[in-house]
Design an enzyme around this catalytic site. Structure first.
Site, PDB file in Angstrom:
ATOM      1  CE  LYS A 117      -4.298  -1.985   1.426  1.00  0.00           C
ATOM      2  NZ  LYS A 117      -3.955  -3.396   1.727  1.00  0.00           N
TER       3      LYS A 117
HETATM    4  C1  PLP Z   1      -4.616  -4.505   1.201  1.00  0.00           C
HETATM    5  C2  PLP Z   1      -3.861  -5.776   1.101  1.00  0.00           C
HETATM    6  C3  PLP Z   1      -4.259  -6.798   0.216  1.00  0.00           C
HETATM    7  C4  PLP Z   1      -5.514  -6.692  -0.621  1.00  0.00           C
HETATM    8  O1  PLP Z   1      -5.413  -5.707  -1.622  1.00  0.00           O
HETATM    9  P1  PLP Z   1      -6.732  -5.171  -2.378  1.00  0.00           P
HETATM   10  O2  PLP Z   1      -6.246  -4.040  -3.192  1.00  0.00           O
HETATM   11  O3  PLP Z   1      -7.676  -4.729  -1.301  1.00  0.00           O
HETATM   12  O4  PLP Z   1      -7.287  -6.306  -3.169  1.00  0.00           O
HETATM   13  C5  PLP Z   1      -3.456  -7.919   0.127  1.00  0.00           C
HETATM   14  N1  PLP Z   1      -2.341  -8.071   0.887  1.00  0.00           N
HETATM   15  C6  PLP Z   1      -1.938  -7.116   1.749  1.00  0.00           C
HETATM   16  C7  PLP Z   1      -0.715  -7.346   2.564  1.00  0.00           C
HETATM   17  C8  PLP Z   1      -2.673  -5.934   1.886  1.00  0.00           C
HETATM   18  O5  PLP Z   1      -2.265  -4.985   2.737  1.00  0.00           O
END
Ligand code: PLP
Length: 467
Positions: A117
């Site tokens: 993220k």
């Molecule tokens: C947010 C997240 C996901 C999922 O991603 P999306 O964009 O919501 O599908 C998967 N793995 C980790 C470690 C995350 O922080």
């Protein structure tokens, strides 16, 4: 380059920067490109071997259009991705590593809070701050997190005078490390609110507050914000260019998924012309998405808490952007489909004139894993390569390994560092992963009172925001 709302039949157009500062469209839809800009194979060849920020510049420029002047965009990208915030010791921002059998890992988690993220959020913070300064304006943001969004957003906005950020998180479900990360960032323009409930309660609170005209102007940092989706597109290009011998070859991507944000960015890359054969949507026990892709039935189901908590969702907000394309970009049909889902929690493709083959036609495939399978995958990868992967990444790798041997490179996205999920790593391997220096002593940094705790009550939250 303009954006439209998935539910607006008049297809009114909006600029990148207007969309960046808002969340959902006023009609309840999500902003999505009016058309997907194109990248040619010749342009890709020039980018092979280029730095991450150069690749990101070429791709983002196409997605931003003239809303941010090129010189400004380039300096925002350089400030985001040049060392030391992201790059590893080899100077790579998202390095790709072989793990055997044509499988590769692309590490997206070298940023300040150790999940993928950061890749988009660090840029989103700078883009918003840039645009707010230009408009001589400021913004209050209300967000919800199941774990990783919270710390990534707080690290991205910490200290910006232009933004005040309120972040809702569920009282139980996050790892100790995740909670400590947010606690350490609390204070100043960052406020943490702990909700007695689940992540879905937090997300519903955000929606309810925004329905009140007094709070309609609140900004969003969840992946419904197009700024985040568009900033995730470049790493698919970077991963591709590292994985292939020659530009033009196809690859598959396997994406641990929750809200469908990450894999939707991969879909945008494919639509822009990146030679992706398949996008594999990997889910955990909360398999709403894989059931949707296999049966055509989109059924909301209360989320259970798992060892890959950032994928614990009961519905997948960004799926609406894909559904818009599945319905041939017909906002009226899409609105009827989403209305049925939002009022009953259940909608079937077949009742709306589509079939499951539509997913395959756009390149999608799906699979899921259980806790035991993820534990075994963490053990196997460690035994074979010495690499410790986190439980979300393990979900993707597990789904990838269940497929037949692949004749094209399969890039599994590594979406978090294992250090965030020490409890699960200890269960799998009998030791906890070594902490990068920046996280040593994290729990001690967490100040008293860094979370305000509240019931899932809309009026109480509004009072808190007013104060
Ligand atoms: C947010 C997240 C996901 C999922 O991603 P999306 O964009 O919501 O599908 C998967 N793995 C980790 C470690 C995350 O922080």
């Amino acid at each position: 380059m303009r954006l439209v709302s998935t539910r607006d039949a008049s297809a009114a157009q909006h600029s990148y920067t207007d969309v960046l500062l808002s969340g959902l469209a006023p009609d309840g839809g999500l902003y999505t490109p009016e058309e997907y800009p194109q990248v040619t194979l010749d342009e890709l060849r020039v980018l092979k071997g280029a730095s991450y920020e150069t690749i990101a510049f070429v791709i983002k420029q196409k997605l931003v259009g003239d809303a941010i002047p090129s010189v400004e965009l380039r300096s925002l990208l350089d400030a985001t991705y040049i060392e030391p915030a992201f790059a590893n010791e080899k100077g790579q921002v998202t390095p790709v590593t072989d793990i055997g059998r044509n499988l590769k890992l692309q590490n997206l988690s070298l940023g300040p809070t150790a999940s993928f993220k950061d890749m988009a959020m660090q840029l989103l913070g700078r883009e918003m701050d840039y645009e707010l300064a230009r408009r001589k304006d400021s913004l209050t943001i209300l967000g919800a997190t199941s774990g990783d969004t919270g710390s990534a957003a707080e690290a991205a906005f910490k200290g910006f005078g232009s933004v005040e950020l309120f972040m809702l998180s569920p009282e139980v479900g996050m790892s100790v490390f995740q909670r400590a990360q947010m606690g350490a960032l609390s204070g100043g323009n960052i406020r943490n609110i702990s909700i007695r409930g689940r992540f879905d309660d937090c997300q519903d609170l955000v929606k309810a507050v925004k329905q009140d005209s007094e709070f309609a102007a609140l900004g969003a940092v969840n992946s419904i914000n197009w700024g985040r989706i568009s900033s995730q597109v470049p790493y698919y290009f970077s991963g591709y260019l590292q994985a292939v011998k020659e530009v033009g070859e196809k690859v598959d991507f396997v994406v641990p998924s929750g809200n469908f944000g990450n894999v939707f960015s991969g879909y945008v890359a494919k639509r822009m012309g990146l030679p992706i054969r398949r996008l594999v949507v990997a889910t955990n026990e909360n398999n709403v998405l894989s059931r949707l892709m296999q049966t055509g039935v989109y059924a909301q189901k209360e989320a259970v808490i798992t060892s890959s908590p950032s994928m614990d969702i009961s519905k997948a907000s960004n799926y609406e952007r894909l559904a818009f394309d599945l319905f041939g970009r017909d906002a009226t049909k899409l609105s009827a489909y989403m209305h049925e889902f939002n009022t009953t929690g259940l909608v079937s493709f077949l009742d709306h004139g589509l079939s499951v083959e539509a997913f395959l036609a756009l390149g999608f495939e799906s699979g899921s894993s259980t806790h035991e399978e993820r534990i075994r995958t963490i053990q196997d990868i460690y035994k074979d390569t010495g690499i410790v992967i986190d439980p979300h990444t393990a979900d993707g790798v597990c789904v990838a390994k269940k497929r037949d041997i692949q004749e094209v490179p399969v890039i599994c996205l590594a979406t978090a560092l294992p250090v965030k999920f020490e409890e699960t790593i200890r269960e799998a391997l009998g030791f906890v992963p070594e902490r990068p220096a920046r996280f040593v002593g994290l729990e001690e940094e967490m100040k008293q009172g860094s979370f305000i705790t509240m019931n899932a009550d809309v009026e109480a939250l509004k009072s808190q925001l007013r104060a």
